[in-house]
Design an enzyme around this catalytic site. Structure first.
Site, PDB file in Angstrom:
ATOM      1  N   SER A   1      -1.859   2.736  42.334  1.00 30.58           N
ATOM      2  CA  SER A   1      -1.764   1.969  44.260  1.00 30.58           C
ATOM      3  C   SER A   1      -1.650   3.424  44.841  1.00 30.58           C
ATOM      4  O   SER A   1      -1.480   3.039  45.954  1.00 30.58           O
ATOM      5  CB  SER A   1      -0.818   0.820  44.285  1.00 30.58           C
TER       6      SER A   1
ATOM      7  N   GLY B   1      -2.592   8.840  40.337  1.00 28.70           N
ATOM      8  CA  GLY B   1      -3.901   7.332  40.130  1.00 28.70           C
ATOM      9  C   GLY B   1      -4.281   7.053  41.024  1.00 28.70           C
ATOM     10  O   GLY B   1      -5.559   6.622  41.047  1.00 28.70           O
TER      11      GLY B   1
ATOM     12  N   SER C   1       3.413  15.462  32.638  1.00 27.47           N
ATOM     13  CA  SER C   1       3.736  15.949  33.343  1.00 27.47           C
ATOM     14  C   SER C   1       4.667  17.734  32.921  1.00 27.47           C
ATOM     15  O   SER C   1       4.618  17.988  31.567  1.00 27.47           O
ATOM     16  CB  SER C   1       5.707  15.464  33.986  1.00 27.47           C
TER      17      SER C   1
ATOM     18  N   TYR D   1      13.947  11.376  32.041  1.00 26.21           N
ATOM     19  CA  TYR D   1      12.592  11.149  32.547  1.00 26.21           C
ATOM     20  C   TYR D   1      11.818  12.053  31.334  1.00 26.21           C
ATOM     21  O   TYR D   1      10.909  12.231  31.525  1.00 26.21           O
ATOM     22  CB  TYR D   1      12.393  11.991  34.177  1.00 26.21           C
TER      23      TYR D   1
END
Length: 281
Positions: free
Chosen positions: A13, A17, A141, A154
């Site tokens: 969205s 991506g 990441s 994270y």
């Protein structure tokens, strides 16, 4: 049904991506662009129109923390396209905070999206990727190689993803499936905005960690001022998607390569420790 190669990309969205979906479509792929809420597809569809690839991008709902959603989406892909040649695990969620001041539910939620969501989607896709001798590409990441202050949950999830994928790689290779992890550095995207940080409130609640958090926030805001664009980050992802026998680990910029290289050559951890501690002073 089509004979064109088909890729399913999660989390399309916005950000990386969205850009990856457009760049892959421009490279000739049939793209199944998935997102948790298809009501947020407008930005993707606008970008697809701008790049004249609307006919190659199909939007579908897929929530990586919902097993039924994953299964339904994959069933539809096979029914409509006859094949799945690649999966790009991109969906993720940031989490900023330190463990003393976070609830365990926050940590579990971060792991659910960033780790278990990747595992579940990969597991469901593997039978189809074996059939096509395809590949799994996972956007991790630089935080999957270098642990970073106030990103404990994270980075833990991203480290877990990298360990999972590195362990899966030789096994998947025996059945003809390539495995790749892609490590972006700072990317100017809605991913950062989607953390929903109220920095003044966070600092006010940080107690003894407030000085370190303030230094971290200042340093991070500066680094994102020189960030890659999502389309710049998407280019190496699509190269890994289309190239012959891509490497296991790919960084999206020279800075990311240098940063990840710090930890890969740091046998006793002293270089990373000195680097990340300097961010808090």
């Amino acid at each position: 049904m089509t004979s064109k190669k088909t890729v399913l990309i999660t989390g399309t969205s916005s950000g990386i991506g969205l850009a990856t979906a457009v760049v892959a479509a421009r490279a000739g792929w049939t793209v199944v662009a998935t997102m948790r809420d298809t009501g947020k597809a407008a930005a993707l569809l606008e970008a697809a129109a701008e790049h004249a690839v609307t006919d190659r991008i199909q939007v579908k709902r897929l929530d990586v923390v919902d097993g039924e959603s994953i299964a339904t989406c994959l069933d539809e892909v096979i029914a409509e396209h006859g094949r799945l040649d690649a999966l790009v695990n991109n969906a993720g969620a940031a989490q900023v905070g330190t463990i003393e001041q976070m609830g365990l539910d926050d940590v579990r939620a971060t792991m659910e999206v960033n780790f278990f969501g990747v595992v579940a989607t990969t597991r469901a896709a593997l039978p189809h990727l074996r059939a096509s001798r395809g590949r799994v590409i996972t956007v991790t990441s630089v935080g999957g190689a270098v642990g970073q202050p106030f990103n404990e949950a994270y980075c833990a999830a991203k480290f877990a993803v990298e360990g999972f994928m590195q362990s899966l790689d030789p096994v998947a290779d025996t059945v003809g499936v390539d495995v790749v992890v892609v490590e972006p550095g700072a990317v100017a995207s809605e991913f950062v905005a989607n953390v929903g940080l109220d920095v003044p409130a966070l600092l006010a609640a940080a107690g003894p960690y407030a000085p370190a958090l303030q230094a971290y926030v200042a340093r991070t805001q500066k680094s994102f001022g020189n960030a890659q664009t999502p389309f710049e980050a998407a280019a190496p992802i699509v190269e890994a998607l289309t190239g012959d026998r891509p490497p296991f680990r790919v960084q999206t910029s020279a800075w990311a390569r240098e940063f990840v290289g710090t930890t890969l050559t740091d046998l006793d951890g002293s270089e990373v420790r000195a680097l990340t501690r300097s961010w808090l002073r």
